[in-house]
Design an enzyme around this catalytic site. Structure first.
Site, short mmCIF file in Angstrom:
data_model
loop_
_atom_site.label_atom_id
_atom_site.label_comp_id
_atom_site.label_asym_id
_atom_site.label_seq_id
_atom_site.Cartn_x
_atom_site.Cartn_y
_atom_site.Cartn_z
CD GLU A 75 -3.01 -1.36 2.05
OE1 GLU A 75 -4.18 -1.48 1.68
OE2 GLU A 75 -2.67 -1.39 3.23
CG HIS A 95 -3.74 2.07 5.56
ND1 HIS A 95 -5.09 2.37 5.51
CD2 HIS A 95 -3.62 0.83 5.03
CE1 HIS A 95 -5.74 1.36 4.96
NE2 HIS A 95 -4.87 0.40 4.66
CG HIS A 97 -6.94 -2.98 7.34
ND1 HIS A 97 -6.67 -4.16 6.71
CD2 HIS A 97 -6.48 -2.01 6.52
CE1 HIS A 97 -6.05 -3.93 5.55
NE2 HIS A 97 -5.91 -2.61 5.43
CE1 TYR A 122 -7.88 18.50 22.16
CE2 TYR A 122 -10.04 18.67 23.18
CZ TYR A 122 -8.69 18.98 23.17
OH TYR A 122 -8.17 19.77 24.14
CG HIS A 162 -8.98 -0.64 2.57
ND1 HIS A 162 -8.25 -0.50 1.42
CD2 HIS A 162 -8.08 -1.02 3.52
CE1 HIS A 162 -6.98 -0.81 1.65
NE2 HIS A 162 -6.85 -1.13 2.92
ZN LIG Z 1 -5.11 -1.50 3.88
#
Ligand SMILES: [Zn+2]
Length: 216
Positions: A75, A95, A97, A122, A162
């Site tokens: 990714e 990133h 999940h 926030y 995702h």
């Molecule tokens: Zn991912």
């Protein structure tokens, strides 16, 4: 300790902290950070946030050519797109999940331009407007292109079905911001359909002004 050694250690420590709290499981999630000379450290493909090895992180030069370490995450385009479009504002990208962000991305009422309801100050301060991007096949280069398409205007996005991708000025800022996103998604799901009292447009505008939030 050199800056590089420090960032290697910090990246693994923060990743383990997120893994230990269930923010991303198995070999999901990836993280990157830029050194002050422009080189980039990235978590390797197939690696688990709970067990990242500082010595095996993928190291790239400032033109995204690999110098050393294991093969990087598949990714990688999600990360390079943020560095390419946001310049010096981006020192790190995370990133995950993470369950609540993914769950919220599936809800039909979500505004793709501003996916989080204004529940707390926030989330607005740390994330600005969070863009919901469409679903992409794993490995589809269109994922990175979609982030390029934002032209650096957003620091936080969620890929539908995702997970979130968040950029920050350094590792700590990026990690704290993605955690804020996940917690706000959780609050949104907890209060969904219950007619919660949201922050008013005036309250939002004051936060945006006072903390110089990327909102337009
Ligand atoms: Zn991912």
């Amino acid at each position: 300790m050199s800056e590089e050694a420090q960032i290697r250690e910090q990246m693994c420590r923060l990743a383990k902290s997120m893994f230990d709290r269930g923010l991303t499981g198995g070999a999901s999630g990836n993280i990157s950070a830029r050194l002050s000379d422009g080189r980039l450290l990235v978590s390797p493909t197939g690696s688990c946030f709970g067990f990242l090895d500082p010595a095996r992180l993928s190291l790239f030069d400032d033109e995204f050519q690999q110098i050393s370490g294991d093969k990087p995450t598949k990714e990688m385009p999600l990360h390079s797109a943020f560095y390419e479009t946001r310049g010096a504002k981006t020192g790190a990208v995370v990133h995950l999940h993470s369950s609540h962000s993914v769950a919220l991305s599936l809800m039909p009422e979500i505004d793709p331009e501003n996916m989080l309801p204004p529940l707390t100050a926030y989330s607005i301060m740390r994330l600005g407007k969070v863009k919901l991007l469409p679903y992409f096949m794993p490995g589809d280069p269109a994922m990175g292109e979609a982030i390029h398409g934002l032209a650096g205007k957003r620091s936080a996005v969620v890929l539908a079905n995702h997970g979130p991708v968040v950029a920050g000025k350094d590792l700590e800022a990026a990690v704290y911001a993605v955690e804020e996103l996940e917690e706000t998604a959780k609050l949104a799901l907890l209060t969904r359909g219950a007619n919660p009292r949201l922050l008013s447009q005036l309250q939002i505008a004051s936060i945006v002004e006072k903390f110089d939030v990327e909102w337009n």
